[in-house]
Design an enzyme around this catalytic site. Structure first.
Site, PDB file in Angstrom:
ATOM      1  N   LYS B 131       0.848  -1.196   0.000  1.00 13.11           N
ATOM      2  CA  LYS B 131       0.000   0.000   0.000  1.00 13.11           C
ATOM      3  C   LYS B 131       0.880   1.242   0.000  1.00 13.11           C
ATOM      4  O   LYS B 131       1.954   1.251   0.634  1.00 13.11           O
ATOM      5  CB  LYS B 131      -0.880  -0.050   1.253  1.00 13.11           C
ATOM      6  CG  LYS B 131      -1.979   0.988   1.309  1.00 13.11           C
ATOM      7  CD  LYS B 131      -2.851   0.739   2.540  1.00 13.11           C
ATOM      8  CE  LYS B 131      -4.039   1.697   2.587  1.00 13.11           C
ATOM      9  NZ  LYS B 131      -4.923   1.393   3.740  1.00 13.11           N
ATOM     10  N   SER B 206      -9.524   1.374   2.389  1.00 11.82           N
ATOM     11  CA  SER B 206      -8.592   2.223   1.701  1.00 11.82           C
ATOM     12  C   SER B 206      -7.512   1.445   0.948  1.00 11.82           C
ATOM     13  O   SER B 206      -6.801   2.051   0.152  1.00 11.82           O
ATOM     14  CB  SER B 206      -7.941   3.185   2.699  1.00 11.82           C
ATOM     15  OG  SER B 206      -7.176   2.480   3.642  1.00 11.82           O
ATOM     16  N   SER B 230     -10.010  -1.359   6.231  1.00 12.00           N
ATOM     17  CA  SER B 230      -9.309  -0.983   4.997  1.00 12.00           C
ATOM     18  C   SER B 230      -8.517  -2.102   4.339  1.00 12.00           C
ATOM     19  O   SER B 230      -8.139  -1.971   3.176  1.00 12.00           O
ATOM     20  CB  SER B 230      -8.385   0.212   5.263  1.00 12.00           C
ATOM     21  OG  SER B 230      -9.127   1.400   5.349  1.00 12.00           O
TER      22      SER B 230
END
Lengths: 559, 559
Positions: B131, B206, B230
């Site tokens: 990420k 996310s 997320s």
């Protein structure tokens, strides 16, 4: 009724809760001017020879004699109760006294053992004292706030449930400072706890009642709490062992507290005792009860024999490397504290261990950051608690009303959440930096490992006069870093050995002020302690390494 | 240069970082109107048969073939890179692409293995996607903020150091929403990530870039972060496995983040993969590196085979008891989500396990409390980050500029620290209540134990159209409680099976709104997932119990 009247009435009820035959008359007690009352329990007419034998026994012997039915729990509890009442008369260390409840529990335990031949658990029959904030169902948890008088706990704190399930007998609660956020012990309800080695000195705080009580052997094992030194300071000032475990190992749920909801630098519960065996017994027993099934904050981590056997420290088969932080480069300790470190160093060297120096790192910033987090909303917290009764928030622990200006009391209006987050972010960076600092010592030790444990002063002085315990910086550091730490008594102030030394240069104005306060006569007979500090969640190893230090000290002292 | 120009320039540099031969021409790519692009990689002219064989392999097979030198790390990394670029062209899932760095590292690993005959570590040669917030030295960590473009990390995040020490090859970073605090993926720098199963639907967030990339097998193992779902939301919406570990097990230090300094409900890093084996391999490998020696927040707790072997759950020798939370009594899930739970229940019953119902408990209050803690200062946090570039804080993940009004965006001015503490105190009570609730199920299970794990929806819908992922309540609950949770793919939306059912009564207005949004055609082909939830710090056991669920599902599907 004014708050002062409410407080007086509570104090009167406290006295009424003591069986009269356990009280010494005023004339039997040492006069107020007699400062050292450490040996009075042996002279007290209220304690029998058996009471003295029992209360002079350590935790391991007590548990053994309880399990073998040599002594009943009713007997042991009664003996400690009687001595606790003597301690109360000498130092004012107690809050709640509940003889009937405790002896009824002791009687149940005795009956169980007689009937089944088995102990209830690892602490069978052992009386345990608890800091006032640790709730016991049906008992008040006023925590020294007049406002909270009459608040009888609806249920036990989780720790109390666990201790009782292990066979322990909670028998008294002990004194604290108003707000808990002071390193001395004084409040409007129960008054001041003094130091049994020298009653003109503070017992420390916030677990000051425990410190004085355990020192006088009025309890074999006590439980305090520590957010900035509140177990270690009274343990050190009163000359007993005290342990601040890592965050979230000993269950805290169900206690009353200050600064509730502050999730960053956490208060922890920890034991005080006259031996390290008491410390270990408590911690191991509590872990065995799987406290994470009763308090959601507790980390699911069983007691580890491997870690206690120093698996991460060479399995204890070779020498350990300790690093001594002689001072924090902010406030230089008084001569007796330095002497305590030297005694410890020499004992460890004699035992074959290695000792190097620890360079202090950003100590002032660590302390400022800690205070900033607590004080983000501490004023509102204290005012909210004090408001219902109208009692004032105490501005100082000093003996004079205008003796204010201590470091702990917040003056500002508090922070916004965003400001608080910025401080907490700084805290996390400091922890990261300190971890690297410690890891990087691997090149200095010669063991192939980083330093095994740090040894530091517990405070820059031994127990000072009431109102003068102005900094907890030597303990707070390890709370921010979440390093477990054990306080070990080493010696006592001796005017002939601990003479004032000339100094001309000072780290800070506080350093100079602290220097000027020293005068060997004032501190006569105050215990000297050191702190053994390990790494986050290394609780088992810190207990083991404290045993290494303590054994070395005992060997050195016996030579 | 305006913020929009700065963003465009960055996006252009991103394209320049891709070897042209790995790109499909526009005419080769599926047209924008083709919603399901899940199988396109097999048709892409840029991937060889070997590339496809490698990228269709799971983590265990990859590691085995890397260790045996059947495939070199350069080969494996190149194959995944090529497929990741296809995924990027299909769903816009990547942020940073650094081919030279990754292949140089792969080459080093190949040389090491050739020279020594030994792998570097448990992840030898394996490409891993990260990420965007997970910093790699020398690579930008803009986190979707125009303001942060050009911030090249000065050092690796601790996790990157650990992954590299284990032999992994970080090879791409993946897309996120601006602020991270959205359950979809869109920002001003890199744009929107879509769902490869149906590009009119969100990938979730996310960690939406990871979800889309791993689903398209452009990465065998990805790392996301999860503060309210997320990791799990993109895993669930994209049909892959995702794991939210307990607080402070996987090291987070050195990542960039939102809400830094918020110490109460913590974000955690966790893996996404196409198999549970990938999840377990990641977690066990990271634990083996003693991350607590590198990140002070990480709990000193080794991987426990005993806990993985379900020592606290009957040692796995007898049936487990799962409890299904069919809905949260706030928003009823859409029909496919319910079907996913029914499939799971039947599979577990067929495998001999017990399944009871879980009664939702204060779900609305848990979600409100979580939001209150984040939003105590989130506005100031976002504004501070966005201010330097002048970019606006995005008010909604919707496709229309005025498509605002989601649950996450704070509107107020934030809280004082004292107000925040009161909310955090409420949080602690909720955790205490939930622990008791769980313990009290021991009387319902017939196993002598409380419920072993909860199974719940991951969200009240499968991946919705962009901008309509309005609640993360089914995942946030477990973040506040700090319960580890694994998302497992179960099936896909099928218009013939998942028809809209008439309903007249609704829990809440949000429930009615959610009901009205459902229309089987819109959600066609969206993955259906369930969540397997365990107790704080039971990460190893939750992985093991997820394997039980996954195995039962596979057996049921093969019948």
């Amino acid at each position: 009724m004014s708050w002062a009247q409410t407080a007086s009435a509570k104090k009167a009820r406290q006295l009424d809760s003591v069986p009269p035959e356990w009280l010494n008359s005023e004339s039997n007690l040492p006069p107020p001017g007699q400062l050292n009352v450490f040996h009075f329990p042996q002279e007290s007419g209220t304690l029998s020879a058996l009471d003295l034998e029992i209360t002079e026994s350590h935790v391991a012997a007590l548990l053994s004699n309880l399990a073998s039915c040599k002594w009943s729990s009713v007997q042991v509890t009664t003996s400690f109760y009687k001595r606790a009442i003597v301690a109360q008369q000498l130092t004012n260390c107690l809050t709640e006294i509940f003889v009937d409840r405790a002896l009824a529990r002791a009687k149940e335990l005795d009956a169980h053992l007689e009937k089944t031949g088995k102990v209830v658990g690892a602490l069978h029959g052992l009386p345990i004292s608890l800091k006032d904030q640790i709730s016991i169902k049906g008992i008040e948890s006023s925590m020294g706030y007049v406002s909270w008088i009459g608040q009888h706990a609806e249920k036990n704190a989780v720790l109390v449930d666990i201790l009782e399930s292990l066979g322990a007998v909670p028998f008294v609660k002990t004194n604290i400072p108003q707000t808990l956020m002071w390193p001395e012990t004084f409040n409007h309800v129960f008054g001041r706890t003094t130091n049994p080695h020298n009653r003109s000195l503070t017992s420390g705080g916030s677990s000051g009642g425990e410190g004085a009580l355990v020192a006088l052997k009025g309890s074999p094992l006590g439980v305090g709490s520590d957010i900035g030194g509140s177990v270690r300071i009274p343990a050190g000032f009163c000359g007993v062992y005290g342990f601040r475990p890592s965050y979230n190992r000993v269950p805290y749920a169900g206690c009353v507290n200050s600064l509730e909801g502050q999730d960053s630098i956490l208060s922890v519960l920890g034991p005080l005792s006259n031996t390290l065996d008491g410390i270990k017994t408590f911690f191991k027993a509590v872990m065995s009860a799987q406290p994470w099934l009763k308090d959601p904050m507790v980390i699911r981590k069983r007691w580890s024999d491997e870690e206690y056997n120093l698996m991460d420290h060479g399995n204890g088969v070779k020498k350990l490397c300790f690093a001594i932080m002689w001072d924090d480069a902010v406030i230089m300790p008084h001569p007796p504290v330095r002497r305590g470190l030297e005694i410890t160093k020499n004992a460890l060297l004699a035992a074959g261990h290695q000792v190097i120096d620890w360079t202090p790192y950003k100590q002032a910033e660590i302390v400022l950051t800690t205070n900033a987090i607590w004080n983000a909303a501490s004023s509102e917290d204290y005012q909210t608690a004090a408001a219902p009764s109208g009692e004032p928030v105490i501005p100082s622990m000093g003996v004079l009303p205008d003796d204010a200006k201590l470091l702990f009391r917040p003056t500002g209006p508090g922070l916004s959440a965003f400001e608080l987050w910025q401080v907490q972010k700084r805290k996390r960076s400091l922890r990261q930096e300190y971890l690297k600092l410690w890891e990087d010592t691997a090149s200095l030790t010669g063991t192939g490992r980083p330093v095994d444990a740090i040894i530091s002063p517990m405070a820059p002085y031994t127990a000072p006069p009431h109102g003068l315990n102005k900094t907890a910086s030597y303990t707070m550091t390890w709370n921010l870093l979440d390093y477990p730490a054990v306080v070990i008594p080493v010696s006592k102030v001796d005017q002939s050995l601990d003479m004032k030394q000339p100094r001309e240069k000072f780290y800070t104005p506080e350093d100079q002020e602290n220097y000027e306060l020293y005068d060997p006569a004032t501190y006569e007979n105050a215990p000297i302690s050191v702190q053994v500090i390990g790494r986050t969640m290394e609780d088992e190893a810190v207990i083991a390494m404290s045993e290494v230090v303590d054994d070395a000290l005992k060997v050195a002292q016996s030579l």
